[in-house]
Motif scaffolding. Structure first.
Motif, PDB file in Angstrom:
ATOM      1  N   LEU A   1       0.823  -1.211   0.000  1.00  0.00           N
ATOM      2  CA  LEU A   1       0.000   0.000   0.000  1.00  0.00           C
ATOM      3  C   LEU A   1       0.855   1.259   0.000  1.00  0.00           C
ATOM      4  O   LEU A   1       0.530   2.250  -0.659  1.00  0.00           O
ATOM      5  N   HIS A   2       1.980   1.216   0.708  1.00  0.00           N
ATOM      6  CA  HIS A   2       2.886   2.368   0.746  1.00  0.00           C
ATOM      7  C   HIS A   2       3.455   2.634  -0.649  1.00  0.00           C
ATOM      8  O   HIS A   2       3.529   3.798  -1.074  1.00  0.00           O
ATOM      9  N   ASP A   3       3.843   1.577  -1.364  1.00  0.00           N
ATOM     10  CA  ASP A   3       4.371   1.752  -2.719  1.00  0.00           C
ATOM     11  C   ASP A   3       3.305   2.319  -3.656  1.00  0.00           C
ATOM     12  O   ASP A   3       3.598   3.190  -4.481  1.00  0.00           O
ATOM     13  N   GLN A   4       2.065   1.824  -3.533  1.00  0.00           N
ATOM     14  CA  GLN A   4       0.980   2.363  -4.359  1.00  0.00           C
ATOM     15  C   GLN A   4       0.748   3.841  -4.074  1.00  0.00           C
ATOM     16  O   GLN A   4       0.560   4.641  -4.996  1.00  0.00           O
ATOM     17  N   ARG A   5       0.767   4.203  -2.807  1.00  0.00           N
ATOM     18  CA  ARG A   5       0.544   5.604  -2.440  1.00  0.00           C
ATOM     19  C   ARG A   5       1.683   6.494  -2.947  1.00  0.00           C
ATOM     20  O   ARG A   5       1.454   7.632  -3.347  1.00  0.00           O
ATOM     21  N   GLN A   6       2.907   5.979  -2.939  1.00  0.00           N
ATOM     22  CA  GLN A   6       4.041   6.764  -3.436  1.00  0.00           C
ATOM     23  C   GLN A   6       3.897   7.010  -4.940  1.00  0.00           C
ATOM     24  O   GLN A   6       4.163   8.109  -5.432  1.00  0.00           O
ATOM     25  N   LYS A   7       3.467   5.987  -5.701  1.00  0.00           N
ATOM     26  CA  LYS A   7       3.253   6.162  -7.148  1.00  0.00           C
ATOM     27  C   LYS A   7       2.148   7.175  -7.402  1.00  0.00           C
ATOM     28  O   LYS A   7       2.265   8.044  -8.269  1.00  0.00           O
ATOM     29  N   GLN A   8       1.062   7.041  -6.648  1.00  0.00           N
ATOM     30  CA  GLN A   8      -0.051   7.969  -6.799  1.00  0.00           C
ATOM     31  C   GLN A   8       0.379   9.394  -6.457  1.00  0.00           C
ATOM     32  O   GLN A   8       0.004  10.350  -7.145  1.00  0.00           O
ATOM     33  N   LEU A   9       1.182   9.536  -5.434  1.00  0.00           N
ATOM     34  CA  LEU A   9       1.665  10.854  -5.034  1.00  0.00           C
ATOM     35  C   LEU A   9       2.550  11.462  -6.117  1.00  0.00           C
ATOM     36  O   LEU A   9       2.447  12.657  -6.417  1.00  0.00           O
ATOM     37  N   SER A  10       3.415  10.653  -6.737  1.00  0.00           N
ATOM     38  CA  SER A  10       4.281  11.199  -7.785  1.00  0.00           C
ATOM     39  C   SER A  10       3.455  11.628  -9.003  1.00  0.00           C
ATOM     40  O   SER A  10       3.742  12.656  -9.622  1.00  0.00           O
ATOM     41  N   GLU A  11       2.402  10.861  -9.366  1.00  0.00           N
ATOM     42  CA  GLU A  11       1.545  11.255 -10.484  1.00  0.00           C
ATOM     43  C   GLU A  11       0.799  12.550 -10.168  1.00  0.00           C
ATOM     44  O   GLU A  11       0.695  13.439 -11.020  1.00  0.00           O
ATOM     45  N   LEU A  12       0.285  12.660  -8.963  1.00  0.00           N
ATOM     46  CA  LEU A  12      -0.426  13.878  -8.582  1.00  0.00           C
ATOM     47  C   LEU A  12       0.512  15.079  -8.525  1.00  0.00           C
ATOM     48  O   LEU A  12       0.119  16.203  -8.862  1.00  0.00           O
TER      49      LEU A  12
ATOM     50  N   LYS B   1       3.120  15.516 -10.481  1.00  0.00           N
ATOM     51  CA  LYS B   1       3.330  15.912 -11.878  1.00  0.00           C
ATOM     52  C   LYS B   1       2.147  16.720 -12.401  1.00  0.00           C
ATOM     53  O   LYS B   1       2.327  17.741 -13.080  1.00  0.00           O
ATOM     54  N   GLN B   2       0.929  16.256 -12.089  1.00  0.00           N
ATOM     55  CA  GLN B   2      -0.265  16.987 -12.527  1.00  0.00           C
ATOM     56  C   GLN B   2      -0.327  18.368 -11.899  1.00  0.00           C
ATOM     57  O   GLN B   2      -0.668  19.346 -12.571  1.00  0.00           O
ATOM     58  N   ARG B   3       0.009  18.462 -10.617  1.00  0.00           N
ATOM     59  CA  ARG B   3      -0.014  19.751  -9.942  1.00  0.00           C
ATOM     60  C   ARG B   3       1.002  20.702 -10.565  1.00  0.00           C
ATOM     61  O   ARG B   3       0.714  21.886 -10.782  1.00  0.00           O
ATOM     62  N   ASP B   4       2.201  20.190 -10.874  1.00  0.00           N
ATOM     63  CA  ASP B   4       3.223  21.036 -11.486  1.00  0.00           C
ATOM     64  C   ASP B   4       2.783  21.521 -12.866  1.00  0.00           C
ATOM     65  O   ASP B   4       3.038  22.671 -13.240  1.00  0.00           O
ATOM     66  N   ALA B   5       2.117  20.652 -13.643  1.00  0.00           N
ATOM     67  CA  ALA B   5       1.631  21.061 -14.960  1.00  0.00           C
ATOM     68  C   ALA B   5       0.561  22.140 -14.830  1.00  0.00           C
ATOM     69  O   ALA B   5       0.566  23.131 -15.579  1.00  0.00           O
ATOM     70  N   LEU B   6      -0.350  21.965 -13.878  1.00  0.00           N
ATOM     71  CA  LEU B   6      -1.388  22.983 -13.669  1.00  0.00           C
ATOM     72  C   LEU B   6      -0.791  24.290 -13.154  1.00  0.00           C
ATOM     73  O   LEU B   6      -1.229  25.375 -13.558  1.00  0.00           O
ATOM     74  N   ARG B   7       0.198  24.193 -12.293  1.00  0.00           N
ATOM     75  CA  ARG B   7       0.858  25.407 -11.789  1.00  0.00           C
ATOM     76  C   ARG B   7       1.535  26.158 -12.937  1.00  0.00           C
ATOM     77  O   ARG B   7       1.498  27.392 -13.001  1.00  0.00           O
ATOM     78  N   ASN B   8       2.127  25.414 -13.881  1.00  0.00           N
ATOM     79  CA  ASN B   8       2.767  26.041 -15.041  1.00  0.00           C
ATOM     80  C   ASN B   8       1.730  26.766 -15.896  1.00  0.00           C
ATOM     81  O   ASN B   8       1.967  27.888 -16.347  1.00  0.00           O
ATOM     82  N   ARG B   9       0.572  26.132 -16.119  1.00  0.00           N
ATOM     83  CA  ARG B   9      -0.480  26.788 -16.910  1.00  0.00           C
ATOM     84  C   ARG B   9      -0.982  28.045 -16.220  1.00  0.00           C
ATOM     85  O   ARG B   9      -1.245  29.066 -16.861  1.00  0.00           O
TER      86      ARG B   9
END
Length: 106
Positions: A49-60, A62-70
């Motif tokens: 579960l910790h590994d899944q949460r870490q992957k999910q956190l890294s994807e989120l 990336k999305q946050r950084d893309a939205l911040r750039n826009r």
């Protein structure tokens, strides 16, 4: 004749009750340490579960950084003209008078 000892008295000699209770508590704690929600058997599941949460956190992230750039590109104080033009064309369906629209078949 002397008093007959009851069967409970034979099972529980003096002071034996507290030892039995202490042993029962110790066995319950040992069982929880092995099979409890945070015990040894749940350790692998918690790691997965910790590994899944870490992957999910890294994807989120990336999305946050893309939205911040826009958002930074669309800041009213210094908006990026290319980004503004792209959004106006896609959202409002407008074009410049000198532009030509070409449809491309997929």
């Amino acid at each position: 004749m002397g008093k007959r000892q009851t069967s409970i008295g034979r099972l529980w000699p003096k002071g034996g009750r507290t030892e039995f209770v202490a042993l029962a508590i110790l066995l319950v704690l040992a069982g929880l340490a092995i099979a409890g929600p945070s015990g040894l058997l749940a350790w692998g599941d918690n790691l997965r579960l910790h590994d899944q949460r870490q992957k999910q956190l890294s994807e989120l992230t990336k999305q946050r950084d893309a939205l911040r750039n826009r958002v930074d590109l669309l800041d009213p104080k210094h908006a990026d003209p290319d980004m503004v033009g792209q959004l106006v064309r896609s959202q409002l369906n407008v074009v410049h008078p000198d532009e030509v629209i070409m449809k491309v078949d997929d």
